[in-house]
Design an enzyme around this catalytic site. Sequence first.
Site, PDB file in Angstrom:
ATOM      1  N   HIS A 201      30.477  22.435  34.887  1.00 58.93           N
ATOM      2  CA  HIS A 201      30.502  21.493  33.768  1.00 58.93           C
ATOM      3  C   HIS A 201      29.138  20.851  33.517  1.00 58.93           C
ATOM      4  CE1 HIS A 201      31.462  18.471  37.015  1.00 58.93           C
ATOM      5  NE2 HIS A 201      30.705  17.707  36.273  1.00 58.93           N
ATOM      6  N   ASP A 234      34.571  25.518  39.116  1.00 56.87           N
ATOM      7  CA  ASP A 234      33.597  24.513  38.696  1.00 56.87           C
ATOM      8  C   ASP A 234      32.282  24.670  39.453  1.00 56.87           C
ATOM      9  OD1 ASP A 234      32.550  22.519  37.154  1.00 56.87           O
ATOM     10  OD2 ASP A 234      33.384  20.876  38.343  1.00 56.87           O
ATOM     11  N   SER A 316      27.155  14.912  39.542  1.00 54.33           N
ATOM     12  CA  SER A 316      27.815  16.214  39.562  1.00 54.33           C
ATOM     13  C   SER A 316      26.838  17.340  39.862  1.00 54.33           C
ATOM     14  CB  SER A 316      28.483  16.499  38.215  1.00 54.33           C
ATOM     15  OG  SER A 316      29.742  15.907  38.145  1.00 54.33           O
TER      16      SER A 316
END
Length: 473
Positions: A201, A234, A316
């Site tokens: 992402h 992910d 992230s």
Amino acid sequence: MSTENEGTAVPPAPSAPPVPVDAPAAPAPQAQDPQGPYGQDAQGQAPQGPGASGDAPHPGVSSSAPDPSWPPPPTAPYSDGGSGSGPGGWGSSYQQPAPKSGRGRGGLVAAVLVAALVAGGVGGGLGYVLAKDNDESTGSTTVSASTNGGDVKRDPGTTAGVAAKALPSTVTIEAESTSGEGGTGTGFVFDTQGHIVTNNHVVADAVDGGKLTATFPTGKKYDAEVVGHAQGYDVAVIKLKNAPSDLKPLTLGDSDKVAVGDSTIAIGAPFGLSDTVTTGIISAKNRPVASSDGSGSQASYMSALQTDASINPGNSGGPLLDARGNVIGINSAIQSTGNGGFGTGQSGSIGLGFAIPINQAKYVAQELIKNGKPVYAKIGASVSLDDSSDGAQITDQGAGGAAPVEPGGPAAKAGLKPGDVIIKLDDRVIDSGPTLIGEIWTHQPGDKVTITYERGGKQRTAEVTLGSRVGDN
């Protein structure tokens, strides 16, 4: 649970915190419904409910000017209703303490003045004596003072030692789509060829012709390209263009050996603040987490490492390290309240962060570098994604009209049928479809697992050899 950069609702994993949100992003995009299962491992619409409302496409620092009415009006005490949208803010409202009486204040000031005068008198007397003696001997009244309290030791096992070694091998990633949308995330050096591992992402905006850069703590910035990305895991791998020859990959640890209570160190760019280091512990293992990449596509599932190290939008893709500096996970998502605070409009850390175990991420990264596409383990059966605590039920219909149990697939060979409810995979309790998918994806194709399931009120077991599926579609 939603990833740090997104705001799309996703199928919740019952064992995971109720309102997952993500960690690296900026203003959240309009939420959309996820697409459901991957291949033949899941089916149906994502359950409607609290889901996960997360951060927008990547972290960044708010550019709005300070509110001229600062300080803000008092807020009500924080109350978490489970959905993350309850009233309140960061805590109870602040009330200015009532001023003390004039007599009390005057008495305090007087006492201070008296003490100062006494000390001044004593100091003056001593100063005269010292000056007189020094004048008669050396002619100098200068008193030398130590300017060095001693060297600070930063051993390899300290947080400072780990950070000093790991920071040069982390990068802040900026991804921008062809329309100019994007955000900020983090990544770390995977090998000497210039491959950087991060979250899917984080780079999703730059996948189709967008712009991607990676900046090291020294300030050196490199253009990069996406080598491969896996929505379900992910995980993504990018490669630096004109990579330097002195890259130092971070050492990968063994996430299977991590224990609850172990120390953790997270490195990232929370809200765009690059090269930020935070610490905590492993607060849980094998936490089922479902998250979205914010594009309205299929969800990601993980059996995550949970940590209370502060993780925020922008963390992230960054490494979660153990006390020796080994990478044990990739920071990917957070559970958060609905209130962003400080005028950012984004949610922040409340001490519930989730990382993809590095043993899984390493396998995925190697497949992406080798083939450019992810490879998923599967049982060859569609399971319900409904919110449940009773197990993962094999559906009566498969995704897209396919058979619920793939003919000749792993589940069929093991004798599983529609209506069976899977309640354990090896020694892991399965309470829902998302939990089952996350556990299956911790394995590799060809692994043998023991499945415990219920049929007609009776428990049965079956040994299943996991199959494989290539790609996200």
